[in-house]
Every structure is written in C-alpha cells, then in structure tokens.
Write a protein that holds these residues in place. Sequence first.
Motif, PDB file in Angstrom:
ATOM      1  N   ASP A   1      -4.143   6.527   6.803  1.00  0.00           N
ATOM      2  CA  ASP A   1      -3.403   5.422   6.351  1.00  0.00           C
ATOM      3  C   ASP A   1      -3.751   4.048   6.819  1.00  0.00           C
ATOM      4  O   ASP A   1      -3.132   3.069   6.331  1.00  0.00           O
ATOM      5  N   THR A   2      -4.446   3.968   7.968  1.00  0.00           N
ATOM      6  CA  THR A   2      -4.542   2.647   8.675  1.00  0.00           C
ATOM      7  C   THR A   2      -5.740   2.127   7.834  1.00  0.00           C
ATOM      8  O   THR A   2      -6.698   2.348   7.454  1.00  0.00           O
ATOM      9  N   HIS A   3      -5.181   0.754   7.564  1.00  0.00           N
ATOM     10  CA  HIS A   3      -6.266  -0.248   6.692  1.00  0.00           C
ATOM     11  C   HIS A   3      -6.762  -1.435   7.617  1.00  0.00           C
ATOM     12  O   HIS A   3      -5.933  -2.040   8.244  1.00  0.00           O
TER      13      HIS A   3
ATOM     14  N   THR B   1      -8.852  -4.698   7.362  1.00  0.00           N
ATOM     15  CA  THR B   1      -9.632  -5.675   6.631  1.00  0.00           C
ATOM     16  C   THR B   1     -10.933  -5.725   6.423  1.00  0.00           C
ATOM     17  O   THR B   1     -11.733  -5.386   7.086  1.00  0.00           O
ATOM     18  N   ASP B   2     -11.406  -6.134   5.136  1.00  0.00           N
ATOM     19  CA  ASP B   2     -12.765  -5.758   4.627  1.00  0.00           C
ATOM     20  C   ASP B   2     -13.135  -7.373   4.662  1.00  0.00           C
ATOM     21  O   ASP B   2     -14.662  -7.651   4.009  1.00  0.00           O
TER      22      ASP B   2
ATOM     23  N   VAL C   1      -1.882  -2.051   9.199  1.00  0.00           N
ATOM     24  CA  VAL C   1      -2.789  -3.029   8.521  1.00  0.00           C
ATOM     25  C   VAL C   1      -3.511  -3.888   9.693  1.00  0.00           C
ATOM     26  O   VAL C   1      -2.900  -4.801  10.193  1.00  0.00           O
TER      27      VAL C   1
ATOM     28  N   ALA D   1       3.216  -1.412   4.318  1.00  0.00           N
ATOM     29  CA  ALA D   1       2.541   0.013   3.812  1.00  0.00           C
ATOM     30  C   ALA D   1       3.667   0.814   4.096  1.00  0.00           C
ATOM     31  O   ALA D   1       4.245   1.046   4.962  1.00  0.00           O
TER      32      ALA D   1
ATOM     33  N   HIS E   1       1.658  -8.179   4.615  1.00  0.00           N
ATOM     34  CA  HIS E   1       1.342  -6.679   4.347  1.00  0.00           C
ATOM     35  C   HIS E   1       2.429  -5.635   4.662  1.00  0.00           C
ATOM     36  O   HIS E   1       3.108  -5.676   5.838  1.00  0.00           O
TER      37      HIS E   1
ATOM     38  N   ARG F   1       0.829  -1.269   0.050  1.00  0.00           N
ATOM     39  CA  ARG F   1       0.102   0.075   0.009  1.00  0.00           C
ATOM     40  C   ARG F   1       0.885   1.322  -0.012  1.00  0.00           C
ATOM     41  O   ARG F   1       1.817   1.341   0.469  1.00  0.00           O
TER      42      ARG F   1
ATOM     43  N   GLN G   1     -13.280   1.377  12.052  1.00  0.00           N
ATOM     44  CA  GLN G   1     -13.758   2.040  10.936  1.00  0.00           C
ATOM     45  C   GLN G   1     -14.488   3.335  11.254  1.00  0.00           C
ATOM     46  O   GLN G   1     -14.430   4.370  10.571  1.00  0.00           O
TER      47      GLN G   1
END
Length: 857
Positions: A585-587, A589-590, A542, A493, A491, A310, A578
Amino acid sequence: MRKLVNLLKKASSQPDQSPTAHPQKDSAARMPSPYRRASAKGLSLAVKPTLIGEVPTLDDGVPTFYVIRAYSRSNSLLVGMQTDALGLPSALAEVDTKDIHETSAMIFLKDRRTESANGHVPRLERLIQACLENPELKINLVPVTILWGRAPDKEESLFRLLMADEWESPSKAKQLFNIGVMGRDTFVRFSEPKDLQVLINEAKDESPDRITPTIAARLQGYLDKQRTSIVGPDLSDKRNVAGAILSSPEVMRAIEKQAAETGKPIAAVKAEAQGYLSEIASNYSHSVVRFFDHFLTWLWTRLYDGVEVRHFERVRALAPDYQIVYVPCHRSHVDYLLLSYVIYKRGLRIPHVAAGENLNIPVLGDLLRSGGAFFMRRSFKGNALYSTVFKEYVHSLMQRQAPIEYFIEGGRSRTGRLLPPKLGMLAMTVNSYLREPAKPVVFIPTYISYERIMEGATYVGELKGKPKESENLLGLLKTARKIERIFGTVHLAFGDPLYLTDFMAKFNVNPTDASDDNVKNTHAMVQNLGVKVMQNINKAAVVNPVSLLALALLSTPNAALDEAQCLEQIRLYQHIAQALPYDADTHVTDMTPRQILDYGVQLKLIERTPHILGDMIRVADKQAPLLSYFRNNILHVFIIASFLAALVQRNGRIHRDRLDGITELLYPFLQSELFLKMALRNIADHVHQVLNLLIEQGVIVDLGQGVVGSPEGNSQAYQKLIVLASPAQQSLERYFMALTLLSKQGSERLTTEQVVNLCYVVGQRVSVLHADDLPDMFDKALFTSFIDTLVRVGYVSIDTDTSLLSFDERIDRIAEFAKFVLQPDVMQVLTHTASLSADELSLAMASMEKKRKFGRG
C-alpha cells in the motif's frame, strides 16, 4: 427595513393563541385588523413568494385554520398575505362563529410566546374541544410549509446556500435576513385540507389528555413530509434522537443514580443530561454540507495543487454491507474537512466526526456541527452522567448504522510521527457492537499527509515549551491569512481494512459472555486493534517529494548539500523504498530527483545557491523545524536502513552478529515509537535483506568473514552513509539518554516524569550543540513512549506507592551499548546530567516546574 420590523412588532403585540370575548357573529371570519393589513402590505414590499403545488379546494362556510410548524411574525403575515392573494379564507382574520372564537386562523405547533411544544397547542386544544362538544361541527386544517430561500440542492451562492431554509427554526437575526435578502426566493406550499373530526375519530383510542398531542404529531408529520419532499430528510440528531437517548434505560439509571448521590430532583438531573446531549450531538444540515462542498472546492483549488486519493475503491466496496468507521491520523485541522469532502465527492454518505470540544467555538462550532461533527470533552473522569450520555449517543449512531470518524491519536501530532492511540472511542465502538450488533463493523485506517501545513510554526513553538494555544475564531482568521501561500499537494490513502469480527475470533471475545475472562479478552482486543490501526495507517504512507527532500537535507550538519550529492541521496532513498517496499500500500513519488528539487524550490522550502564548483541546495530560512515534520511522516519506511547505517558509520566496522544482537535488543523500541508492522521474529531476515541492498549500493562495504564496514572516509559513498544514518541516530540518542540516566542514577531513584523532564533538558542542549533546532530531540511524548515500552517489555516496573522506576542489571547491560551509538559530545552532556546528585535533581525539577507554570518551559 426598520419600518418593516416595527410593523411586524405591532402586528404581533397580542399572541394569536389567546381566545377572544367577541359576541357570536353570523360570518365565520372577520376582516384582519388595520395593523395586520398594514404589516402584511409592508412585508409584501420585500417578499415575493412562489407557490409550490396547487391551491387547495375548500368548502364554503367551513371554518379553515392554517397549520404552521413554528411561530414567527413574518410567517404569520406571509401566510395571511398568501391566503388573501389566492382567494382563500384569510389567515389573519378573526374566526368568530357559534362554536369558535379565535383572533386569527393560524395554528402554530411551536410557539415561544405560549410555550406551545410537545403536543401542547392551546388553539388546537380549543378547536378539538369544540368538535367534541358538537360532533356536527366541521373544521378544515390546512398544513402550510414555508421555505425562506431556495432548496439547498438548487442554490449556488455560498452565502445564500448557508442561509437556505431547512429544518431548524431560524433565530430573529436570521429571519430578518430571510425577509431582507431571501424574500424573493421564498416558497409556500398549501396541502389539501384535513378534517379535524376525522383526525379526532382516528385518535379515539387515546386517553382524553393524549388526543391533542396525537393530532399535533399527525399534523407535524404532514408538514415534515412536505418539507422532506423539498429539502430532503431532517438528519439532525439534536432534533431526532435526543428524546430516545434521554429515555434509554442506561441514561435513566445514570440520572437516578446522580439524583440519589447529589440530592437533586430527577427533573433537574435530566435537564443536566439534556444539556450534555445538546453539547454533544450533531445538527446535520444539508444546506451547510452543500455550502462546504462549494466552499472547499474553491479552497482546495486556491490553496493546493491537488488532492491525491488512493484505495478509495476499498471503502466503496465495503459500504453496502458494513458499518464504516474511519480512523485517520491527525496532522492538521484541515483533516476534518478534507476526509469528509473526499467521501462526499465520491458519492458516499459523509461520516459523523468526533471533534474535540476545543473546536466548539462560536460560529465555527455551529458550522462543524451542521456538517456532521459531534463534540466530546478531552476527559470524562469524574462525570459519570456525561460519560453515559456520550456513550449512549455513540451507541445510537451505531444502531443507525451511521458511518463514524474519529482521530485515534486523540490530538494533532506536533512532530509528524503517529502518536500512541487513545483507545476511548475505539472501546466505545467495540462495546456498542458487543452490546447490540446492528451491522458488521470495519475500521478504515486512513493516512493523510501534506507538503505544507498551516499550523507548522505553532507546532514547533509548542514542542519548545510554549503553552498550547486555544482555538478561537480570531486565531483561525489569522491562519487564514496564509491562504495566498502555496501548500503543494495533499495525499490521502485508505489503508487495509480491519474487521471487528476477525479480532473477536482472534481474542475469543463473546458478546453474550459477562465473565471476567471475557472482559480481559475484550480489553486486550481493543489494545491490539489500536496498534493495528496505527500500523495500517503507516502501511498506507505516501513518500512524497517534500518528505524525501526533508529526509535528505535535514540529515546534514547545516541542512545543505551539494546539488549532485543531494540528487544522489534522493535517488538512494527512492531505490530503497522501491527495491524493498515497506508495504504494497505504500506509495513512492514517481518524480525524478531533479523534479523533486525543482518542486522544493517552487514551494519555497529549499534554495539553490549558485557556486563555481557546483550549486548548493539548502533548506530555506526557518524551514528546517517544519521540514522535520514531513520527514517524520515517512521515517518508518527507511528506519531499518538508517538504523544499520548508523551502527556501521559510528563503529567503522562491525560484525553481522553484533548488528543482529543490537537490532533484536532495540527493535521493540523502534517498533513502538514508529508503529512498524514487522514482528520481532521476522526482523533478522529483513535486516539481512536491507544490509545486502546497502552493500549492493556501495553505502556499506562487505569486509568478509561476517564483518561489514564504512566506505573510505573521503568518498561519495561515505557521505551517503552519513546522511542515511542520521534519522535513526536521533532515535538511538533519545533511547540511550533515558537508559544512561536510569543506569547512572540507579533503581528506585527517578519517576517517569523526572526521567522525561531530564531527557527533555538534555535533548534541548544537544539540539543547540548541533545547531539544528529540530524538535525531535526534545519531544516529551517520544521519551514517555520509550519509558512505556520499557515497562511493557518487562525491563522496568513502576512502584504503585512511590511511582519510582525499578529495574535490574539488564538496564545496565543495555546502557553499555551507548558507546556503539552516541557521539562523544552527546555522551559528555549525558554523563554530566546522569551524575547529578539528589539535591541537584530536585533543583532542576523545581526550575522546570517554575518555567512550565509561566509558559517558558
């Protein structure tokens, strides 16, 4: 092969560089000796060279000599074989004329037999002398390039690629491999002849003793151009920058100083400095980089489900105008390879990587060095010469605007948390720029996380007191046996860039100012830059499926949850991350909670146990300590929510003002431990946002009149609260262990080491009582960091003479908050330990020291 080696030895029993005493002959060249003809014929059975380019046109009757980069028996015979096959004057034959008497027609610019190097080439010296004595004499010099093995960008076989010829002179073992295996992939190129009289004329302004070195350097330049056109430029620092570094004013001053202090000759100290530089410098090889490209592409496919990257577009946009300094977190040995691989595959120049000397082991160390690694010792103390050489090497990288990578934590994290930054490399980078700016510098904080790591079991053992295992080839081969296992997704980033010039402006640092104030400003700037790097690494976190599973399951007494409850807990964590993102910048998981559970089962990290009242989800056997590592990777994202939940759950009901007071008091310690980005002045507003979100989710109940409380004890919401509270509860327990010990023992009774060791013992006991075997409660680094923060915020000071910790009544007041945080069983253990007498403390410390010496701590 043995016969071939014997023939090669016989052919070279006499050095080719020695002059002969043959009488003058009418012809310029004689036939090669029978030994040489037989040896060349033997070599031709294994080697089928391919000619690159055209055959040079040579004047009849003009003595011709072939210039070769370095001597080897096989090089001699190969050139002789090729000259005979192409109808050129034989390279193996004697050259015997009125002015010239040589045993062969080859000039080796480097020859270990006669120590030909640095311009001292005996045969070339004799030919130059002959030309100077007879200006009418004409001699042709033909540079010849030999490549054993296909060019690196064309070879596909991993083994052949690793052995492909480049710039480094091969060892005897490798040269035998070249003959036996690469013989049919050998390439030879003859350049157009150079007139030695013309070369002498071009060097006429040199002093007599410099003519030969100058011409040798010119010939080396021709050969280098040939080789560069085929295999690319020579990027090895060991060959290209060593001389400049050793002759720099800084290193020369250090050499002279050490010579004066030790009484050693300057030459001996310079040789010592050269040894240090050889130990440090990278030895970049394009073929090895291509080998890693092929090998790692295979490895990642075999080992991982994928590598998710990312924000790389940030790096790509900055690369043309800035010197890139990558500062990643350090989770595993795989980090070295992973980051360079990602950068290489996306078309940017791979960085020079600062690696610990523990990795400079046979085979592996050479491979890493050829891939761009340079090695550094853990400590420079007591060795000013080594320190100067290393700093000058880093400065040379900065001056060449080379991308650099170093792990700012210094070593791999054993707990999954970020370690306090080690500022040595950061300070060297900054000081190099201040000394002589070459290109604007930008730091790229880089977040790396895994879903399984090979070193997990080793980390847990070390935290429990086992001695740290030294890296060695056997240990790495044992680790490689796990290659059949599934390690999930990696991961990576790239975080928000940090520009050095911005920090210089903020701290008023002036490169040309040598005053004490500017030095202090620079020191403060480096410290702040180190913290900001860590914070930006965490901002790029992540929140992956494994870390969410760990966060949910490890917060329960038996690392197990009803499946429905587990799904709800994961859903709660996802909603918190969320609804109130830690950072843009923090992701997160979907995956759905159901998909996350299935993924954990697939990775064999958790198990589903069927039950008539509903399936149970539990952590797989012996996986709990390892899962704690991944939970700690993302703990900072949820720590404030967990902190508030812990206070509410422990007290049943609590006033918002009390929450604000405790948060303001303890937030600096949380911020220091987890490198939280939010400033203390903004924490009250954030606490209110998080508290309102938890009330909205039903995890905390608004009781009115500024009071909040827990849901009913037998409700699903209360179970969520307990699980959410657990991670922060462990941090709070560690803090109050140290605070209560200090308060009960009193000021000027304990050193930092004693407090850390006692907390370690208590933490181990608490871990056993809770039967969780998690390493967080007995990680000495976390206790040390807490004491450091107490000192930094002014609650504690350290006596410079006795090293004892001194403090005032504020520590007692903070320790009183323990009753709002600690569970009764923990308080009981802690109270007992905190009340130990001086004799009992001494006995406990002696016992711990004895265990530490024997590796059973």
